[in-house]
Every structure is written in structure tokens, then in C-alpha cells.
Design a protein around this motif. Structure first.
Motif, PDB file in Angstrom:
ATOM      1  N   ASN A 251       0.858  -1.186   0.000  1.00  0.00           N
ATOM      2  CA  ASN A 251       0.000   0.000   0.000  1.00  0.00           C
ATOM      3  C   ASN A 251       0.892   1.234   0.000  1.00  0.00           C
ATOM      4  O   ASN A 251       2.087   1.129  -0.317  1.00  0.00           O
ATOM      5  CB  ASN A 251      -0.979   0.001   1.188  1.00  0.00           C
ATOM      6  N   LYS A 252       0.366   2.366   0.386  1.00  0.00           N
ATOM      7  CA  LYS A 252       1.098   3.634   0.289  1.00  0.00           C
ATOM      8  C   LYS A 252       2.387   3.634   1.099  1.00  0.00           C
ATOM      9  O   LYS A 252       3.381   4.240   0.690  1.00  0.00           O
ATOM     10  CB  LYS A 252       0.191   4.775   0.753  1.00  0.00           C
ATOM     11  N   THR A 253       2.396   2.943   2.223  1.00  0.00           N
ATOM     12  CA  THR A 253       3.554   3.026   3.125  1.00  0.00           C
ATOM     13  C   THR A 253       4.185   1.678   3.453  1.00  0.00           C
ATOM     14  O   THR A 253       5.096   1.614   4.268  1.00  0.00           O
ATOM     15  CB  THR A 253       3.144   3.690   4.450  1.00  0.00           C
ATOM     16  N   ARG A 254       3.721   0.595   2.823  1.00  0.00           N
ATOM     17  CA  ARG A 254       4.220  -0.729   3.200  1.00  0.00           C
ATOM     18  C   ARG A 254       4.684  -1.543   1.991  1.00  0.00           C
ATOM     19  O   ARG A 254       4.114  -1.456   0.910  1.00  0.00           O
ATOM     20  CB  ARG A 254       3.145  -1.519   3.959  1.00  0.00           C
ATOM     21  N   ILE A 274       7.862  -4.160   5.476  1.00  0.00           N
ATOM     22  CA  ILE A 274       8.527  -2.885   5.739  1.00  0.00           C
ATOM     23  C   ILE A 274       7.465  -1.798   5.846  1.00  0.00           C
ATOM     24  O   ILE A 274       6.682  -1.598   4.918  1.00  0.00           O
ATOM     25  CB  ILE A 274       9.523  -2.516   4.620  1.00  0.00           C
ATOM     26  N   LYS A 275       7.441  -1.110   6.978  1.00  0.00           N
ATOM     27  CA  LYS A 275       6.525   0.012   7.176  1.00  0.00           C
ATOM     28  C   LYS A 275       7.340   1.296   7.189  1.00  0.00           C
ATOM     29  O   LYS A 275       8.262   1.452   7.997  1.00  0.00           O
ATOM     30  CB  LYS A 275       5.780  -0.143   8.504  1.00  0.00           C
ATOM     31  N   LEU A 276       7.031   2.227   6.274  1.00  0.00           N
ATOM     32  CA  LEU A 276       7.745   3.494   6.174  1.00  0.00           C
ATOM     33  C   LEU A 276       6.926   4.603   6.816  1.00  0.00           C
ATOM     34  O   LEU A 276       5.705   4.667   6.630  1.00  0.00           O
ATOM     35  CB  LEU A 276       8.045   3.856   4.714  1.00  0.00           C
ATOM     36  N   GLU A 277       7.600   5.457   7.573  1.00  0.00           N
ATOM     37  CA  GLU A 277       6.931   6.578   8.220  1.00  0.00           C
ATOM     38  C   GLU A 277       7.656   7.870   7.883  1.00  0.00           C
ATOM     39  O   GLU A 277       8.891   7.931   7.917  1.00  0.00           O
ATOM     40  CB  GLU A 277       6.905   6.399   9.742  1.00  0.00           C
TER      41      GLU A 277
END
Length: 328
Positions: A251-254, A274-277
Motif C-alpha cells: 500500500n502507500k507506506t508498506r 517494511i513500514k515506512l513513516e
């Protein structure tokens, strides 16, 4: 009454803009120089070193002192010393004057290496109710050996619970408006989450110190394995994974790892998530709206964390001026 009015008027002047510099080697690339020039930046908050306990004897010791070069001579430098809270948990009150002397001496030594003089220092410590007296004593001891302006970072929880955590004996505080959520694999953003911020905002206006504010422009990631966060990925952004065929976007951030591989110096196993913040430009403007509403126009300076082209390229070039203009 006149003095109070004059001080308030000074805080209402067009707000200067600054950055934290948080690397162990001070050097500026062309992109970083251009951002500083285009935004009229005159001062930089430079991390000089950390203070932590040595594992072998639990004595406070400097960690990773910065190496300066001539690139910083065109700016007003404010040294920042990060002191881990556990230092004050173990330190005896009788040893605090010695720690203050040692910190003062190392700051002076770093300054002398580049023939600069600094007139201000900032201490960054996430002190607690248990350690507040020792941290405040440290500040008082440091003030006793220098006439410099002293500031301290202030976390949102220290704002809300000031009766318990106390107010440091400094000239002003810098509200660190980020890292307000837990590191977790859920859908919240641990750097900035509006719903979390709203629990603290109303307390800002009553905090009895002049305040600057630090805003986040950094990003990081989390490695989630079997539903648990197993590693924090510093200096990591979405672009690194968008352009890597070893990962599939969820998705948008994973992203999810197709097979075991390396990326950005980190090792990932097959099926690692991987989760991006990060904090978007819209989020930065939203933060300014919240601060405007909850500070009674008491914010004096904006400081962005942190000056690194890896962070800067994630935003359009005029974002800092937009944020600055958005503040009252």
C-alpha cells in the motif's frame, strides 16, 4: 509591564528558521548548502556528542563526538549535547558538578578545533519525574561555570505533566513536536499522529518558558517479522523500496520482501514487511495550524530536524518558507 510587552513583541517578529545537524561528521553537500542559502538560515543546532554510561563501570562518558570542518564557520553554531536519561538514574548528586565540568571542557575543545566561539548551548534529555532533580542540578552547575544562554529540549509529555516532571532552569525550551507514538506495526505514525498530539496541545500555552519548536522532516522504517517490529530503519525512505525489485508494494507506506536481501545496509528476510513513516508537507502545515491555535503566539523560532539531503529531497524546495509563512 513595558518589559513584558517588549519581550512579547520580539517573539512576534518574523520567525527565523534553523536546522538541527545530527551527524558525527559536519560536512555540507551542495544541496544542503543551497537549502540553507535559499531559506536565509543563519544558525544551526549541531549535535556535539552524547553522554551515556560506560558498560564497564557505569560512569558517564562522551559518545561519538562530532568532527567539525570549515563549512560551519559561516553559521552561528549552537552546540547540542544529548544526555541519556539513564545517566542521571545512576549518577550520584555529588558527581554532577564533575559531569558539568567535563561537558563544558569537551564543548570548549571541539570549539577550539575550528577556532570558533559559541555563546549558547542546548541540552537534550528525556528526563523523568525520577531524574528531574539531577538533570536540573546539572543545568544549574553548568550555569555556574558559564554565562552562556542555556536551552533544553521539551517533550510533549513534559509539557502536559509539568507538575510531575518539572520545568528546567533554562532560558528557553524547544518543543520537540514529533516522536509522539509507540513504535508498532499498526497503521499509526510514530513520528506524528494528529490524534495523539491533540491530547497534549492545550497544555502548551501554559508552559512557563519561552518556546521555540522543532518540526520533523526525517523519515524512517520498521521491519515487521511475524507481526512484531524487530528493527528500526534509520535514514530510510519510500524511494529506496519503490526502486528495488526485491520488494513488492502493499500500500502507500508498506512493502513486503520477495526473498532475503539487503537494502540500505539492512538485511531483510523473505516475507519481512517494511513500514515506512514520514511527515508529509500537508502534515507540516497541519502541525503549524495546531501550534498556532495552542501557543498564544509564543513560538519564537522554527527548527527542522534534521539537516540531511536524504530528508530534504522528500519535499518541494519552498516547503520551509511555506511552513514559516503559515505560523502566526
Amino acid at each position: 509591564m513595558l518589559l513584558t510587552t517588549l519581550v512579547a513583541a520580539c517573539r512576534h517578529q518574523p520567525k527565523p528558521l534553523s536546522f538541527y545537524y545530527w551527524k558525527t561528521q559536519f560536512t555540507l553537500n551542495d544541496y544542503e548548502r543551497s537549502v540553507l542559502k535559499n531559506n536565509g538560515v543563519k544558525s544551526l543546532y549541531v549535535r556535539y556528542f552524547d553522554v551515556d554510561l560506560k558498560p564497564e563501570d557505569n560512569q558517564p562518558s562522551p559518545v561519538s563526538p562530532v568532527h567539525l570542518d570549515t563549512a560551519m564557520q559561516g553559521y552561528r553554531i549552537i552546540p547540542v549535547v544529548f544526555i541519556r536519561n539513564r545517566t542521571f538514574e545512576r549518577l550520584q548528586p555529588a558527581d554532577i558538578p564533575t559531569l558539568a565540568q567535563h561537558v563544558f571542557a569537551l564543548v570548549a575543545q571541539i570549539n577550539q578545533s575550528q577556532h570558533i566561539a559559541t555563546t549558547e548551548i542546548q541540552f537534550d534529555c528525556d528526563w523523568t519525574e525520577r531524574t528531574r532533580d539531577k538533570f536540573f542540578q546539572f543545568i544549574q552547575q553548568y550555569r555556574a561555570i558559564t554565562s552562556q544562554t542555556i536551552s533544553s529540549t521539551i517533550r510533549l509529555h513534559q509539557i502536559k505533566y509539568k507538575d510531575k516532571t518539572g520545568v528546567p532552569p533554562v532560558d528557553y525550551g524547544v518543543l520537540m513536536y514529533y516522536n509522539m507514538g509507540a513504535i508498532s506495526g499498526d497503521n499509526t505514525n510514530s513520528i506524528y499522529e494528529r490524534s495523539v498530539a491533540s491530547r497534549y496541545n492545550t497544555y502548551i500555552k501554559t508552559y512557563p518558558l519561552p518556546m521555540d519548536v522543532a518540526l520533523p522532516i526525517f523519515s524512517w522504517g520498521q521491519t515487521i517479522r511475524n507481526g512484531k517490529v524487530v528493527e528500526l530503519l534509520n535514514k530510510t525512505n519510500i524511494t529506496q523500496f519503490e526502486n528495488d525489485s526485491n520488494f513488492t508494494r502493499l500500500n502507500k507506506t508498506r512493502f513486503i520482501t520477495k526473498h532475503a536481501c539487503f537494502n540500505g545496509g539492512y538485511y531483510f528476510k523473505e516475507k519481512d514487511e517494511i513500514k515506512l513513516e514520514q511527515v508529509s508537507a500537508d502534515d507540516l502545515l497541519d502541525i503549524t495550524t495546531q501550534i498556532n491555535q495552542n501557543t498564544n503566539h509564543r513560538i519564537g523560532k522554527l527548527i527542522f530536524y534534521d539537516l540531511d539531503s536524504t530528508n530534504l529531497v522528500q519535499y518541494e524546495k519552498d516547503i520551509f518558507k511555506k511552513v514559516l509563512n503559515h505560523f502566526n
